[in-house]
Write a protein that holds these residues in place. Structure first.
Motif: not given
Ligand code: ATP
Length: 423
Positions: A355-359
């Motif tokens: 996962v690269t987007n923590p949002q």
């Protein structure tokens, strides 16, 4: 029954073979005391004069020989009934007990009993009753919950197992000291059936090892709870569990069609498996979709705060780049040029993607893995869970709730796909 006086305290007499059914909403409590005789709640015996709190629960207090109870507070619903399947349930226990004794004598494995049936027939309740009767008879059965929708051992989305060494606490529920937990990250196996199968196989392998190392655990056998999805893929997954966990007793609750389908099929493919049918108790409460969703949220809250808000979870902030968060499934399709001629390309359902987007993690549960490296995330059980409360994209941090303060046991995390909104 004497009605509640102005003090809200009332005494009730239960005749032999009767049960008192009670529903107490979340956020409310009723106190129960056994004044005379004997009584049990789903197989857990009440001690004389012990004051037990019932809150956010639907329970039955059953008495084999009759009793007098004291009740403080007003349940939302309360009535007595003598139409219960308890005698049939006791017969099942007696049969399992005899098999456990044979297993101990012959140094073999005790019965592995799978409780199946549609939703809201009392499967979890029957599991509790059979576990409690086994413990009261001196056994240490293993409970395995294959129902990822509710998550009775830890949180929803998990396949999990735990040894049961003492009667299940009426207020606190199942023991949670040493559960073996695998996280599917979803409350429905239809989202990724291959993952569900894979994790059932992992759980089965570890439970086999545990049973081999302890003769008492081995002879005591297992009680397994299932999900209420019994058609199409749900039915195939039930059969996969029966085979993978080598179940030798299947109890079909409240569904003639499932009984006839399973018993017919297993008679042909695995004739040594005993398939028995049992009636649904009239006391079982039917839950709507909304109630199930609410129950999932309550399970997550209880995981962090405890049933009686006795735990103190810690809210902590970490830099996202210090964590390695992965999710399962949706891996890229292999290029057709890389496949043998004639084969079609399909996405690998067990593919792990970082996962690269923590949002996208906001309001989700992350499993903290025991795996030593990312490739083993789906092979090793999880240590526990954290809940993502906030994400600060500008600062690159996430704020999470953990069961206790201090560093996480591992920075390797498995993301779940469903959101839970804790207040
Ligand atoms: P699911 O479809 O979610 O797997 P289930 O078949 O496992 O459901 P249970 O969870 O055992 O069903 O029962 C549903 C509810 O009914 C639970 O809250 C349980 O405590 C309650 N219940 C079960 N038996 C009785 C009874 N005899 N009297 C009162 N309440 C009961």
């Amino acid at each position: 029954m004497n009605g509640a006086g102005s003090s809200g305290v009332q005494e009730l007499k239960l005749e032999p073979g009767h049960e008192l059914r009670m529903e107490v909403d979340w956020g409310k409590q009723v106190h129960l005391q056994l004044l005379e005789g004997e009584a049990e709640v789903f197989g857990t015996a009440l001690d004389l004069r012990e004051r037990v709190a019932i809150g956010g629960q639907k329970v039955a207090v059953y008495s084999w020989r009759g009793c007098t109870l004291q009740l403080e507070g007003e349940p939302d619903l309360m009535y007595t009934s003598d139409e219960t399947p308890m005698s049939q349930y006791l017969n099942i226990h007696d049969g399992l007990d005899a098999r456990r004794q044979d297993a101990r004598k012959d140094r073999k494995e005790g019965p592995r009993t799978f409780v199946v049936g549609p939703t809201d027939v009392g499967k979890s309740t029957l599991c509790k009753i059979l576990l409690n009767y086994a413990v009261r008879a001196g056994w240490t059965p293993t409970f395995a919950d294959m129902d990822i929708g509710q998550g009775s051992i830890t949180v929803p989305g998990c396949i999990a197992a735990t040894p049961v060494e003492a009667p299940i606490d009426i207020e606190d529920g199942l023991p949670t000291d040493a559960p073996l937990v695998y996280y599917t990250g979803t409350p429905s196996p239809s989202d990724n059936p291959a993952l569900y199968r894979h994790l059932v196989e992992r759980l089965a392998a570890v439970l086999d090892l545990r049973a081999q190392s302890d003769p008492q655990v081995r002879a005591s056998g297992m009680i397994l709870n299932s999900m209420g999805w019994i058609v199409e893929l749900g039915y195939e997954l039930l059969k996969h569990t029966i085979e993978t966990l080598k179940c030798d007793v299947v109890l079909v609750v409240g569904d003639e069609r499932l009984y006839s389908q399973l018993s017919g099929e297993l008679k042909r493919s695995a004739p040594s498996i005993q398939v028995l049918k049992l009636p649904r108790s009239g006391g079982v409460v039917v839950r709507s979709r909304e109630l199930r969703q609410a129950a999932r949220k309550v399970r997550v809250e209880e995981y962090f705060y405890g049933n009686r808000k006795e735990l103190s979870p810690a809210s902590q902030t970490a830099r996202f780049e210090d964590l390695q968060v992965y999710r399962v499934g949706g891996g890229p399709r292999a290029p057709s040029s890389a496949l043998p001629i004639g084969a079609t390309s399909v996405a690998d359902p067990l593919k792990l993607t970082r996962v690269t987007n923590p949002q996208e993690l906001l309001y989700t549960l992350l499993a903290v893995s025991h795996a030593p490296q990312p490739e083993l995330l789906l092979s090793v059980n999880v240590a526990g869970f954290i809940y993502v409360q906030d994400v600060d994209a500008a600062k690159g941090t996430i704020t999470y709730l953990a069961p206790c303060a201090g560093p996480l046991p591992s920075s390797l995390l498995l993301a779940g796909a469903f959101k839970t909104y804790l207040d």
